[in-house]
Design a protein around this motif. Structure first.
Motif, PDB file in Angstrom:
ATOM      1  N   LEU A   1       0.824  -1.216   0.000  1.00 24.17           N
ATOM      2  CA  LEU A   1       0.000   0.000   0.000  1.00 24.17           C
ATOM      3  C   LEU A   1       0.849   1.254   0.000  1.00 24.17           C
ATOM      4  CD1 LEU A   1      -2.906  -0.884   2.481  1.00 24.17           C
ATOM      5  CD2 LEU A   1      -3.009  -0.671  -0.013  1.00 24.17           C
ATOM      6  N   ALA A   2       2.065   1.150   0.531  1.00 23.36           N
ATOM      7  CA  ALA A   2       2.961   2.308   0.531  1.00 23.36           C
ATOM      8  C   ALA A   2       3.318   2.721  -0.890  1.00 23.36           C
ATOM      9  CB  ALA A   2       4.227   1.991   1.321  1.00 23.36           C
ATOM     10  N   TRP A   3       3.263   1.767  -1.818  1.00 22.72           N
ATOM     11  CA  TRP A   3       3.601   2.051  -3.217  1.00 22.72           C
ATOM     12  C   TRP A   3       2.364   2.377  -4.052  1.00 22.72           C
ATOM     13  CZ3 TRP A   3       8.693   2.518  -3.939  1.00 22.72           C
ATOM     14  CH2 TRP A   3       9.540   1.870  -3.051  1.00 22.72           C
ATOM     15  N   VAL A   4       1.314   1.593  -3.874  1.00 20.23           N
ATOM     16  CA  VAL A   4       0.122   1.804  -4.708  1.00 20.23           C
ATOM     17  C   VAL A   4      -0.862   2.782  -4.076  1.00 20.23           C
ATOM     18  CG1 VAL A   4       0.335  -0.499  -5.682  1.00 20.23           C
ATOM     19  CG2 VAL A   4      -1.149  -0.144  -3.702  1.00 20.23           C
ATOM     20  N   GLY A   5      -0.722   3.007  -2.746  1.00 18.59           N
ATOM     21  CA  GLY A   5      -1.657   3.895  -2.062  1.00 18.59           C
ATOM     22  C   GLY A   5      -1.751   5.287  -2.659  1.00 18.59           C
ATOM     23  N   PRO A   6      -0.606   5.985  -2.878  1.00 19.25           N
ATOM     24  CA  PRO A   6      -0.679   7.324  -3.466  1.00 19.25           C
ATOM     25  C   PRO A   6      -1.354   7.342  -4.833  1.00 19.25           C
ATOM     26  CG  PRO A   6       1.482   6.953  -2.516  1.00 19.25           C
ATOM     27  CD  PRO A   6       0.760   5.644  -2.456  1.00 19.25           C
ATOM     28  N   ALA A   7      -1.095   6.304  -5.647  1.00 16.52           N
ATOM     29  CA  ALA A   7      -1.730   6.244  -6.964  1.00 16.52           C
ATOM     30  C   ALA A   7      -3.239   6.055  -6.842  1.00 16.52           C
ATOM     31  CB  ALA A   7      -1.129   5.104  -7.790  1.00 16.52           C
ATOM     32  N   VAL A   8      -3.660   5.208  -5.894  1.00 19.17           N
ATOM     33  CA  VAL A   8      -5.093   4.983  -5.685  1.00 19.17           C
ATOM     34  C   VAL A   8      -5.775   6.261  -5.223  1.00 19.17           C
ATOM     35  CG1 VAL A   8      -6.780   3.746  -4.278  1.00 19.17           C
ATOM     36  CG2 VAL A   8      -4.810   2.521  -5.210  1.00 19.17           C
ATOM     37  N   VAL A   9      -5.131   6.979  -4.302  1.00 20.84           N
ATOM     38  CA  VAL A   9      -5.687   8.246  -3.813  1.00 20.84           C
ATOM     39  C   VAL A   9      -5.776   9.255  -4.954  1.00 20.84           C
ATOM     40  CG1 VAL A   9      -5.293  10.211  -2.276  1.00 20.84           C
ATOM     41  CG2 VAL A   9      -4.912   7.887  -1.450  1.00 20.84           C
TER      42      VAL A   9
END
Length: 301
Positions: free
Chosen positions: A17-25
């Motif tokens: 989530l540390a990697w994909v979280g910003p993209a999802v947000v």
């Protein structure tokens, strides 16, 4: 011990989530939320000044579908997408094949191809509008010097003054700014094709045309599908070219759905929001149809 182990597994599970979280947000804020607001606005009565005056049910859609120009705008939008994307792909296939060969000045030619893509689409459209000016436009001056035009300043010297004259030029400019990206996408696909495949075809006595049809095109298919799909979405939502060159005029004869949506915004924001929803739906439908027709899941033979 078991609690520590469980905590460690949870940390490892959440680590991505540390990697994909910003993209999802980012997708949620930039894409999903505007779509939600757009759909909500299409069911509201909103003044031209942006003041919400309450719910309007499906009134905005009823008003939109009752517009006398709605049908023509949607048909024109489909013709616009098909014409621009088809011509862009055909021209780009030829250029990609050319630039994949070795010839003097190839590096310079490749760099020159980037120019229309690197330049602002709005700026390019304005330049072409100036070149087509009925009184001082460079293109019209050349037409006059070649004997294709009797005189400057008349109706014949204003190709943007009628739908029949304007649409071919709008398509030309759209192809002009779309070709660089598409060509480079196809060049990347061509560079990934193994050279030994062509050597085998040459040893089998296959002609150049046969080799291109049976080897190059099938192996180029993934790059071709991606480039064409991106062009379908971009061209359908294209705004600067038509707005800068014709404003959708005369009447709505050169307006696509995106231009029509923007024009409606000046008088009825709710109806414009309904047009936005229809436009969004059309993009999804076109994308699904394109993927279905192209059989994108099928591996090349």
């Amino acid at each position: 011990m078991q609690q520590t182990s469980a905590r460690g597994r949870a940390v490892r599970a959440l680590a991505p989530l540390a990697w994909v979280g910003p993209a999802v947000v980012l997708i949620g804020v930039v894409v999903v939320w505007p779509v939600v607001v757009m759909i909500q606005s299409s069911f509201l009565k909103i003044s031209r000044f942006g003041i919400v005056q309450g719910g309007n049910g499906t009134g905005n859609y009823a008003k939109l579908f009752a517009e006398p120009d709605f049908g023509g705008v949607m048909i024109r939008s489909l013709v616009w997408v098909v014409a621009v994307v088809a011509l862009t792909v055909l021209v780009s296939l030829a250029l990609a094949q050319l630039f994949n060969q070795r010839f003097p000045g190839r590096k310079f030619a490749r760099w020159a191809l980037i120019a229309p893509w690197a330049a602002s689409v709005l700026m390019t459209s304005i330049i072409f509008k100036w070149m087509l000016d009925p009184e001082v436009g460079l293109i019209n001056m050349l037409r006059r010097d070649l004997g294709l035009l009797d005189a400057l300043g008349g109706a014949d010297a204003d190709p943007l003054g009628s739908a029949a004259g304007a649409m071919p030029w709008l398509v030309f400019v759209a192809v002009f700014v779309s070709v660089p990206f598409t060509t480079y996408a196809l060049l990347a696909g061509l560079s990934a094709i193994p050279a030994d495949v062509y050597e085998a075809a040459k040893m089998d006595g296959a002609s150049r045309l046969r080799t291109y049809w049976s080897i190059t095109l099938p192996l180029l298919r993934p790059a071709l599908l991606v480039a064409a799909l991106i062009n379908v979405m971009n061209v359908f939502n294209s705004f600067p070219i038509i707005w800068a060159m014709t404003h959708g005029q005369p009447g709505y004869s050169t307006a696509t759905s995106t231009i029509f949506m923007y024009i409606l915004k000046g008088s009825d924001i709710g109806e414009s929001a309904a047009m936005s929803v229809v436009n969004f739906g059309m993009v999804i439908v076109l994308t699904i149809l394109f993927l279905k027709v192209s059989k994108w899941r099928t591996e090349p033979a």
